[in-house]
Write a protein that holds these residues in place. Sequence first.
Motif, mmCIF file in Angstrom:
data_model
loop_
_atom_site.group_PDB
_atom_site.id
_atom_site.type_symbol
_atom_site.label_atom_id
_atom_site.label_comp_id
_atom_site.label_asym_id
_atom_site.label_seq_id
_atom_site.Cartn_x
_atom_site.Cartn_y
_atom_site.Cartn_z
ATOM 1 N N ASP A 179 -2.592 11.134 -4.527
ATOM 2 C CA ASP A 179 -3.450 9.903 -4.259
ATOM 3 C C ASP A 179 -3.417 9.086 -5.670
ATOM 4 O O ASP A 179 -4.033 9.598 -6.419
ATOM 5 N N LYS B 157 -2.952 9.298 7.576
ATOM 6 C CA LYS B 157 -2.821 8.714 6.286
ATOM 7 C C LYS B 157 -1.273 8.320 6.109
ATOM 8 O O LYS B 157 -1.122 7.310 5.690
ATOM 9 N N GLU C 267 0.365 4.678 5.752
ATOM 10 C CA GLU C 267 0.968 4.330 4.490
ATOM 11 C C GLU C 267 2.486 3.656 5.018
ATOM 12 O O GLU C 267 3.248 2.978 4.536
ATOM 13 N N HIS C 268 2.998 4.528 6.082
ATOM 14 C CA HIS C 268 4.456 4.071 6.525
ATOM 15 C C HIS C 268 4.336 2.778 7.112
ATOM 16 O O HIS C 268 5.415 1.822 7.039
ATOM 17 N N THR D 283 2.128 0.349 6.725
ATOM 18 C CA THR D 283 1.931 -0.700 5.603
ATOM 19 C C THR D 283 3.380 -1.060 4.939
ATOM 20 O O THR D 283 3.707 -2.070 4.417
ATOM 21 N N PRO E 280 0.241 -5.302 1.148
ATOM 22 C CA PRO E 280 -0.735 -4.247 1.671
ATOM 23 C C PRO E 280 -2.170 -4.938 2.142
ATOM 24 O O PRO E 280 -2.341 -6.040 1.418
ATOM 25 N N TYR F 259 -3.319 2.097 1.865
ATOM 26 C CA TYR F 259 -2.370 2.062 1.184
ATOM 27 C C TYR F 259 -2.386 1.013 0.103
ATOM 28 O O TYR F 259 -2.344 -0.284 0.555
ATOM 29 N N THR G 21 4.824 -3.030 -0.754
ATOM 30 C CA THR G 21 5.610 -2.764 0.165
ATOM 31 C C THR G 21 7.000 -2.873 -0.030
ATOM 32 O O THR G 21 7.425 -3.317 -1.030
#
Length: 917
Positions: free
Chosen positions: A122, A335, A339-340, A342, A349, A366, A370
């Motif tokens: 992270d 999570k 993330e995917h 976004t 984001p 996220y 992008t």
Amino acid sequence: MECIQQNNWYMRWRWLKHLQIVDMIESVSRRALSGSSGSYHVRGAELARDRRIKTLAATVVFLDDTQHTFQLDKRAKGQVLLDLVFQHLELIEKDYFGLQYAESNSGSPSTSSNIDIMRWLDPAKTVKKQIRSKGGQFFFRVKFYVSDPSKLQEEYTRYQFYLQIRRDILQDRLQLPMNLACIIASYTVQSELGDYHSDEHGPGYLSKLQLLPGQTEEMEKKICELHKLHKGQLPADAEYNFLDHVKRHEMYGVELHKARDVTNREIQLGVTSNGLVVFFNNKRINVFSWSKIVKISFKRKQFFIQLRREEQLEVTEAMVGFNMQTYRSSKNLWKACVEHHTFFRLHSPKLRPRRFPLTLSSRFTYSGRTEFQTVEDGKHRARVERTFIRSPSKKLIHGVNQLPVPEEKGKIALAPARPPRPYDNKVQSLGSREPRPAWGEGNPSDEDEINRPHSQGGGAFSPVLGSRIISYVDDDSVIERNIYDLPDYSEPTSSPAPQIVEDGLVTIRLTPDEQGRFGFNVKGGLDLDMPILVSRVAPNTPADRCYPKLNEGDQVVYINGIDVSGMLHEHVVNLIRQSRDTGNGELCLTVRPNALYNALTGNDEISEEEPPYRYVPDAPHAAVGSDALAQSMLLLADGLASGALIAQYEQLYRKNPELASLESKKAENQNKNRYRDISPYDVTRVILMGCINSDYINANYVNMEIPGSGIINRYIATQGPLSSTVADFWQMILEAGSTLVVMLTTLVERGRTKCHQYWPNINETLTFRNLTLISTSEKTDDYFVFREFILRDINTGEERDITHMQYCGWPDHGVPSDWRQFTKFTETVRSARTGMVEPAVVHCSAGIGRTGVLVLMETALCLIEANQPVYPLDIVRSMRDQRAMMIQNASQYKFVCEAVHKAYTEGIAKPLLEFSR
């Protein structure tokens, strides 16, 4: 109150007196012992030293198995380590990548067996807290798999993707069919060993390279044959083709998470760029696209997705839940989805608010860039010319397919199998290649590529070079010359020999054909921020017959002596059109070829290829753009006009050679087939559960997915029932839960029986062993007949309404007389299946010709509504991989292609608002 204050003053006085006594004792001790003794706290000094050291060692293992240790501040966040890694690699397109670590600190890389313990670093949290140790080992990995390699601007980025996917294959995280695995392995061989040479590459030259898991001698033979076809490809080309092939597999770019459904079945949830995919027994059973998902949430070990309600459906299940193994795995899946979604769906984001509301839910967002931002940044950034060393494949040890333990901190010192070539480390710019749609024209199946005869010519051939359409091995064969009417290159052509203007530039002169067409299309322009490039060349046209012929990817520098580098795309197209309207209509192009021409090197053998089919469009507004659907319609129109669309269809396999039909050949089942040569594949055949004698019926499940919509149209394609199989037919409908039957034939045609009447007359009842069928209504409308039945299960008493639609004006092996009537009938079928998840039963006489036409038409209309490109040949290929010989002849294929195009151009079918952008 006064008592409390007095007590506080008293406690402070006691504390001050204590400090005075301690100071006095230390003073006396120093004076009394001065010079006579001493002490030194060894452990305390070391601890103080350790506290002063504020660094943390983090070792990163890269995709080529090399390692590097980075020194970090103990309080450094994950983003600091990521920046150091990207700086170390000199990686520009860095947003696709991340660092993984083992949560249990096992220090092992992610494989199919331990993927559940691997976590992504992270960037917003400190490194120390995430690895929970003084030092840790991280693994550099691809985090977001790009949907199309042409989006990657840098060769070095594509090389990192290539290494990642090779690792996924060798570790069984990405399992491929053998044919596809052999194809992509052949590109690995081309990248590492270069062109095939019989004197250098003798028998068994691949046996020491680790190319595939479970590598066998048979695989190596196929890889060798395919390697011979890639002559002339540079390493960058081979790696691009490697990625271009593997991206089509359904498991490409899928991050899997173990889960259980509501029935407690073990399933896997895959997070992809398109949405959430459900796998059962390694087969995809459902897709939830991002466009259909409204909300993602988790609570303890349960993971939920909330779906958008469809207005056409009366009642829908808006919430779908899954049971995860642990709370931690549930949160990790959540999570990954955040993330995917976004990265692939948003332009930027979602910003985290400065002040968080009081909530107990996770505040994770996220924070990186992008894909849209990455691609846009690459368009405006200058290309970086750099060199890098490619890592060779691992060697097989005693024939065992195992990854060797890296020596000297992971550095591999294996020499290439041949001396380095001068272009091994040269960066080849491939970023200008046009993305190819998922349903793109001219992408033969993997089996087709392997089973085609090999070319005997010396010209270079590759199943796919960049984003080009396949160049078949047998392009120089007599059959191909008859189909495409290719001229003999020893004869004079419509264009004189090329004139070399300067280094790298060639002048080619073209004369339009009788229809006033040159036969090529261009893309790019000042408004698109890219050079003018040849994007399409149609077969048997002046652009295809010129010497040397125009190729996809050639850069147009001058048109009739006019510099086009600063022109808008529309102006370039107009300039080309103006040429045919003046004088003799000759067009003079000065181009920079994308590869060396054989004609310029003195080689008489011309490497031919089968290109896509698209001319420079007549309408200025339809030249080129980002609308993939509109572009596919242009391709469809030009293919119909030139006849090339039919030529491609006729080259497509009628039956998948790797799919067996053994059940239909059994003696007890042969008399259940209406035609001896029409047999269902075993893998997709319908299996009857309630029949006493046999579970066989001549029928296949055919599922057609509509990309980007989450829709899967399900069919049962079957033959017209025989008198002896009527009971089996209705038993199949009962077990499948179907409520719609579509009949595309009459009972008798030209005196021959095409189908037995398997339904009762109006208000009559047909009784079988365990079901009854009652006819309740019948209505005739022009060429159509609509019937309603009630199907009753005798064992359970359950009743079901059955809708029966019959198209009566469609002869066997022929086409309907009016495309509008056919389109109207297809729309009626679509309307009847609204909200239906069970398969619709479709049949004609054999269950392949007219049945395939209807399935293709309905699929195309759904694709148009979903704003997806329509490529009929790939739809036919998908159908024939589920039931053999779907769409029986070229006239049927041409008819349905024309119907699709007319339905689009006349506005009968158009994108829905929810899919329009």
